[in-house]
Enzyme design. Structure first.
Site, PDB file in Angstrom:
ATOM      1  N   SER B  38       0.818  -1.215   0.000  1.00 21.01           N
ATOM      2  CA  SER B  38       0.000   0.000   0.000  1.00 21.01           C
ATOM      3  C   SER B  38       0.846   1.257   0.000  1.00 21.01           C
ATOM      4  O   SER B  38       0.315   2.340  -0.221  1.00 21.01           O
ATOM      5  CB  SER B  38      -0.930   0.008   1.203  1.00 21.01           C
ATOM      6  N   LYS B  87       1.157   4.389   7.092  1.00 20.58           N
ATOM      7  CA  LYS B  87       0.594   5.205   6.015  1.00 20.58           C
ATOM      8  C   LYS B  87       1.143   6.622   6.151  1.00 20.58           C
ATOM      9  O   LYS B  87       1.790   6.960   7.125  1.00 20.58           O
ATOM     10  CB  LYS B  87      -0.953   5.270   6.109  1.00 20.58           C
TER      11      LYS B  87
END
Lengths: 163, 166
Positions: B38, B87
């Protein structure tokens, strides 16, 4: 001659390790075992007094996932990460919680389902508590510890638990 | 008698170093593995590589929550407190953010942040689960430490077009 320096160095290293170990205990014990906190605010009346109560919290249960309905917990506030608040867990994940929209006035109430990985926290004093009724369910990861004992004031010395 | 002594000394030393290790990794910094794609191409740029990237996570920034736009952070998952995700912070409290795939605009509430993965094609991030409370942030990724050919600092990058600061 050289042997003397070696033994001095060895003793210095040993002493330094003991100092380092002591400093580490100062970090590990309040974060992983138990710590004391002063609580203030009206949101947990009548369980906790308005100000100046000293309570002991343990930091083992929440890491093992053993927090359940009715526990008094220390939670990192979702509105300000630097503030730790004391509230009661009223609903675990999957529970349906109902609360009055305005406890002072009227009968209207709202129902909510607590999502996975979250808990619903409320102060015992529903009239003056900023809790999940306003900012919603909080993720379990924000729980910092479970309050289980009160040491001050002396006339309320004793365990604190589920109602 | 001699072996018991040696064993006791060894376990005392192991206990001391374990304690020091836990304290340093909680307060100053630790190393973590990045799993999943991701955050491609910043981490794990190729799915065919056999090894995950390892990164250095700085914990000192958590004292005052000194986080800025574009920082890559490690945070506990909203749905499972035992899992951690990595993230990038796109928005901080008070910012207005445009949600991907949606023409909605959302104001990030006090005490929360908006995180997104660098790889929009395969990233479960705030576009899926909403803003993340800052209390769940467990550290800031500052450097890649493995593999050796990509050792270096992790830069801040913000997509300017999707966010409007107040």
């Amino acid at each position: 001659m050289f042997g003397q320096w070696r033994s001095v160095a060895k003793e210095a290293v040993d002493r330094a390790l003991i100092m380092a170990e002591f400093c580490c205990f100062l970090h590990v014990i309040p974060n992983y075992l138990c710590s004391s906190t002063i609580v203030h605010g009206p949101s947990m009346l009548p369980t906790l007094n308005l100000t100046g109560d000293v309570v002991i919290a343990e930091h083992v249960s929440h890491r093992l996932g053993k927090i359940s309905r009715g526990d008094l917990v220390l939670v990192c506030s979702p509105q300000n990460p630097r503030k730790i608040v004391t509230k009661r867990v009223v609903g675990m994940e999957g529970d349906t919680v109902s609360f009055f929209l305005d406890p002072n006035f009227g009968d209207r109430y709202r129902t909510a389902v607590v999502p996975k990985g979250h808990v619903w926290i409320q102060g015992d004093n529903v009239y003056a508590s900023n809790d999940s009724r306003y900012f919603g369910p909080v993720p379990y990861g924000l729980i910092q510890g479970k309050v289980f004992f009160r040491v001050w004031p002396p006339d309320s010395f004793g365990p604190l638990g589920k109602d | 008698m001699g072996t018991k002594n040696i064993l006791w000394n060894c376990s005392k030393k192991a206990f001391t170093f374990g304690l020091i290790g836990v304290t340093v990794s909680d307060r100053y910094g630790s190393v973590a593995a990045v799993r999943g794609a991701s955050m491609s191409p910043t981490f794990n740029p190729s799915t065919s590589s056999l090894m995950d990237d390892y990164v250095f996570v700085d914990k000192y920034c958590l004292r005052d929550y000194r986080l800025s736009h574009g920082d890559v952070v490690v945070f506990s998952s909203l749905t499972n407190y035992k899992e951690r995700h990595i993230k990038r912070i796109i928005g901080l409290p008070g910012d207005w953010i445009g949600i991907r795939h949606c023409s909605d605009v959302l104001r990030i509430p006090e005490g929360h942040c908006w995180v997104e993965g660098d790889n929009p094609a395969s990233s479960m991030d705030s576009n899926t689960f909403g803003p993340v409370p800052l209390g769940l942030v467990a550290g800031r990724v500052t450097h890649i430490v493995w593999p050796p050919q990509r050792i270096g600092a992790v830069e801040r990058k913000v997509p300017e077009e999707r966010i409007s600061s107040h």
